[in-house]
Design a protein around this motif. Structure first.
Motif, PDB file in Angstrom:
ATOM      1  N   ILE A  65      34.325  44.864  36.840  1.00 33.32           N
ATOM      2  CA  ILE A  65      35.692  45.372  36.974  1.00 33.32           C
ATOM      3  C   ILE A  65      35.798  46.314  38.168  1.00 33.32           C
ATOM      4  O   ILE A  65      36.744  46.258  38.956  1.00 33.32           O
ATOM      5  CB  ILE A  65      36.130  46.091  35.678  1.00 33.32           C
ATOM      6  CG1 ILE A  65      36.254  45.083  34.539  1.00 33.32           C
ATOM      7  CG2 ILE A  65      37.452  46.828  35.887  1.00 33.32           C
ATOM      8  CD1 ILE A  65      36.436  45.718  33.183  1.00 33.32           C
ATOM      9  N   SER A  66      34.802  47.184  38.323  1.00 32.26           N
ATOM     10  CA  SER A  66      34.808  48.123  39.443  1.00 32.26           C
ATOM     11  C   SER A  66      34.773  47.391  40.773  1.00 32.26           C
ATOM     12  O   SER A  66      35.428  47.798  41.739  1.00 32.26           O
ATOM     13  CB  SER A  66      33.605  49.075  39.346  1.00 32.26           C
ATOM     14  OG  SER A  66      33.732  49.919  38.219  1.00 32.26           O
ATOM     15  N   LEU A  67      34.016  46.309  40.845  1.00 28.42           N
ATOM     16  CA  LEU A  67      33.987  45.492  42.066  1.00 28.42           C
ATOM     17  C   LEU A  67      35.371  44.929  42.363  1.00 28.42           C
ATOM     18  O   LEU A  67      35.773  44.802  43.530  1.00 28.42           O
ATOM     19  CB  LEU A  67      32.981  44.353  41.918  1.00 28.42           C
ATOM     20  CG  LEU A  67      31.517  44.717  42.159  1.00 28.42           C
ATOM     21  CD1 LEU A  67      30.604  43.615  41.642  1.00 28.42           C
ATOM     22  CD2 LEU A  67      31.258  44.962  43.645  1.00 28.42           C
ATOM     23  N   GLY A  68      36.103  44.597  41.330  1.00 30.94           N
ATOM     24  CA  GLY A  68      37.422  44.012  41.517  1.00 30.94           C
ATOM     25  C   GLY A  68      38.466  44.980  42.036  1.00 30.94           C
ATOM     26  O   GLY A  68      39.468  44.551  42.612  1.00 30.94           O
ATOM     27  N   VAL A  69      38.250  46.301  41.830  1.00 33.39           N
ATOM     28  CA  VAL A  69      39.265  47.273  42.248  1.00 33.39           C
ATOM     29  C   VAL A  69      38.822  48.107  43.449  1.00 33.39           C
ATOM     30  O   VAL A  69      39.529  49.034  43.840  1.00 33.39           O
ATOM     31  CB  VAL A  69      39.646  48.215  41.080  1.00 33.39           C
ATOM     32  CG1 VAL A  69      40.240  47.417  39.929  1.00 33.39           C
ATOM     33  CG2 VAL A  69      38.439  49.029  40.603  1.00 33.39           C
ATOM     34  N   VAL A  70      37.663  47.796  44.042  1.00 34.22           N
ATOM     35  CA  VAL A  70      37.213  48.532  45.223  1.00 34.22           C
ATOM     36  C   VAL A  70      38.252  48.394  46.327  1.00 34.22           C
ATOM     37  O   VAL A  70      38.694  47.289  46.659  1.00 34.22           O
ATOM     38  CB  VAL A  70      35.849  48.011  45.719  1.00 34.22           C
ATOM     39  CG1 VAL A  70      35.526  48.593  47.090  1.00 34.22           C
ATOM     40  CG2 VAL A  70      34.748  48.374  44.733  1.00 34.22           C
ATOM     41  N   GLY A  71      38.663  49.503  46.918  1.00 37.10           N
ATOM     42  CA  GLY A  71      39.608  49.489  48.021  1.00 37.10           C
ATOM     43  C   GLY A  71      41.063  49.452  47.596  1.00 37.10           C
ATOM     44  O   GLY A  71      41.952  49.575  48.448  1.00 37.10           O
ATOM     45  N   LEU A  72      41.337  49.279  46.290  1.00 42.31           N
ATOM     46  CA  LEU A  72      42.712  49.264  45.829  1.00 42.31           C
ATOM     47  C   LEU A  72      43.242  50.689  45.681  1.00 42.31           C
ATOM     48  O   LEU A  72      42.499  51.660  45.772  1.00 42.31           O
ATOM     49  CB  LEU A  72      42.812  48.527  44.487  1.00 42.31           C
ATOM     50  CG  LEU A  72      42.446  47.039  44.486  1.00 42.31           C
ATOM     51  CD1 LEU A  72      42.692  46.445  43.108  1.00 42.31           C
ATOM     52  CD2 LEU A  72      43.236  46.272  45.543  1.00 42.31           C
ATOM     53  N   ALA A  73      44.533  50.797  45.428  1.00 41.73           N
ATOM     54  CA  ALA A  73      45.161  52.112  45.270  1.00 41.73           C
ATOM     55  C   ALA A  73      44.584  52.852  44.065  1.00 41.73           C
ATOM     56  O   ALA A  73      44.025  52.243  43.143  1.00 41.73           O
ATOM     57  CB  ALA A  73      46.671  51.936  45.113  1.00 41.73           C
ATOM     58  N   LEU A  74      44.743  54.163  44.082  1.00 40.42           N
ATOM     59  CA  LEU A  74      44.199  55.015  43.021  1.00 40.42           C
ATOM     60  C   LEU A  74      44.673  54.586  41.648  1.00 40.42           C
ATOM     61  O   LEU A  74      43.922  54.613  40.683  1.00 40.42           O
ATOM     62  CB  LEU A  74      44.588  56.475  43.282  1.00 40.42           C
ATOM     63  CG  LEU A  74      44.191  57.493  42.206  1.00 40.42           C
ATOM     64  CD1 LEU A  74      42.682  57.568  42.065  1.00 40.42           C
ATOM     65  CD2 LEU A  74      44.778  58.861  42.519  1.00 40.42           C
ATOM     66  N   VAL A  75      45.938  54.176  41.539  1.00 41.75           N
ATOM     67  CA  VAL A  75      46.477  53.816  40.231  1.00 41.75           C
ATOM     68  C   VAL A  75      45.707  52.651  39.609  1.00 41.75           C
ATOM     69  O   VAL A  75      45.445  52.635  38.400  1.00 41.75           O
ATOM     70  CB  VAL A  75      47.989  53.487  40.338  1.00 41.75           C
ATOM     71  CG1 VAL A  75      48.230  52.277  41.247  1.00 41.75           C
ATOM     72  CG2 VAL A  75      48.574  53.252  38.953  1.00 41.75           C
ATOM     73  N   TRP A  76      45.288  51.670  40.432  1.00 38.10           N
ATOM     74  CA  TRP A  76      44.539  50.534  39.907  1.00 38.10           C
ATOM     75  C   TRP A  76      43.119  50.934  39.538  1.00 38.10           C
ATOM     76  O   TRP A  76      42.566  50.460  38.535  1.00 38.10           O
ATOM     77  CB  TRP A  76      44.527  49.402  40.924  1.00 38.10           C
ATOM     78  CG  TRP A  76      45.867  48.759  41.062  1.00 38.10           C
ATOM     79  CD1 TRP A  76      46.753  48.918  42.084  1.00 38.10           C
ATOM     80  CD2 TRP A  76      46.502  47.909  40.108  1.00 38.10           C
ATOM     81  NE1 TRP A  76      47.903  48.206  41.837  1.00 38.10           N
ATOM     82  CE2 TRP A  76      47.772  47.565  40.636  1.00 38.10           C
ATOM     83  CE3 TRP A  76      46.118  47.380  38.870  1.00 38.10           C
ATOM     84  CZ2 TRP A  76      48.661  46.732  39.957  1.00 38.10           C
ATOM     85  CZ3 TRP A  76      47.000  46.553  38.201  1.00 38.10           C
ATOM     86  CH2 TRP A  76      48.248  46.232  38.748  1.00 38.10           C
TER      87      TRP A  76
END
Length: 212
Positions: A65-76
Motif C-alpha cells: 500500500i505504501s508503494l502505491g501512495v509514494v509521491g501522492l498528496a499528503l491526504v492519500w
C-alpha cells in the motif's frame, strides 16, 4: 515522534526512489517470512508463531500500500496510514481471540521449531528495521512502516523467549502469554498510527475549510 516539517509536502524524487527501494526489499522479506513462519507455526502448534506470521502478512500488505501512495498528496498518504492503523487493530483483536481459544483447548507447542524460526524472523526484522530507521520521523505513512518493523523485531524477541519458556515449563502458557503481548503491541502501534493519520487528514483538509 511526529515530524511537522516532513509531513507538510510530498518527498523529493531522490527520497522517493530510496523509499521505494526500501519498501520493495521490506515487502520481499516480509512476504517470504510470512510463508515460512505460518507453516512453522502450524507444524509447531504455536499461537505466537502464527500471530507473528499474520503480522508479517499484514506488514507485506502495508508495504505494498505504501508503494502505491509514494509521491501522492499528503491526504492519500494519510488515508493509507489510517487503513494500516486499523489493520493493526484488527490483527491484535484476532490474535487475542485465538490465544483465548487455545488457552481453553490447545496443546503445548514444539519449542525447538518456535525458537529456530523465531531467531530467523528476528534477524530478518532487525535488518528491515535498520534499513527503515531513517524514515522513523516522516509522515504518518512512513512512521506506520517504521512502527510495524520495530514492533516485529520486539515480537520476535518475545517469540524466542516464549520458546525457552515452553521448553522450561513443558506447558503452552508462555506461548499464549507472548501471543497476548503481541496483540497488545499491535493495539498500541495501530492506535498511534490512527491518531497520526487522523491529525494529518485534519491538516490536509484545513485549507479547504478556510477557503469555504
Amino acid at each position: 515522534m511526529a515530524c511537522n516539517h516532513c509531513a507538510a509536502g510530498a518527498p523529493s524524487a531522490a527520497a522517493d526512489a530510496r523509499w521505494r527501494q526500501a519498501l520493495w526489499i521490506a515487502l520481499a522479506v516480509n512476504g517470504g517470512m510470512f510463508a515460512i513462519e505460518l507453516a512453522a507455526g502450524v507444524m509447531a502448534d504455536s499461537r505466537s508463531l502464527q500471530a507473528d506470521a499474520l503480522d508479517f502478512f499484514s506488514d507485506a500488505a502495508n508495504y505494498a500500500i505504501s508503494l502505491g501512495v509514494v509521491g501522492l498528496a499528503l491526504v492519500w498518504r494519510a488515508r493509507a496510514a489510517l487503513f494500516k492503523g486499523l489493520t493493526l487493530l484488527l490483527l491484535g483483536a484476532y490474535v487475542i481471540t485465538t490465544a483465548v481459544v487455545a488457552a481453553m483447548q490447545g496443546s503445548s507447542p514444539e519449542p525447538f521449531v518456535m525458537g529456530g524460526i523465531g531467531i530467523a524472523a528476528l534477524v530478518a526484522n532487525i535488518a528491515v528495521a535498520v534499513m527503515l530507521f531513517r524514515w522513523r520521523s516522516g509522515d504518518a505513512n512512513m512512521q506506520s512502516v517504521w512502527i510495524c518493523s520495530r514492533n516485529d523485531a520486539i515480537a520476535n524477541i518475545a517469540v524466542v523467549a516464549a520458546a525457552l519458556g515452553v521448553f522450561g515449563t513443558g506447558t503452552r502458557w508462555p506461548d499464549l502469554i507472548v501471543a497476548g503481548l503481541m496483540a497488545a503491541l499491535s493495539f498500541a502501534g495501530g492506535w498511534k498510527v490512527v491518531r497520526l493519520a487522523m491529525a494529518e487528514l485534519q491538516t490536509s483538509s484545513a485549507p479547504i475549510a478556510t477557503q469555504r
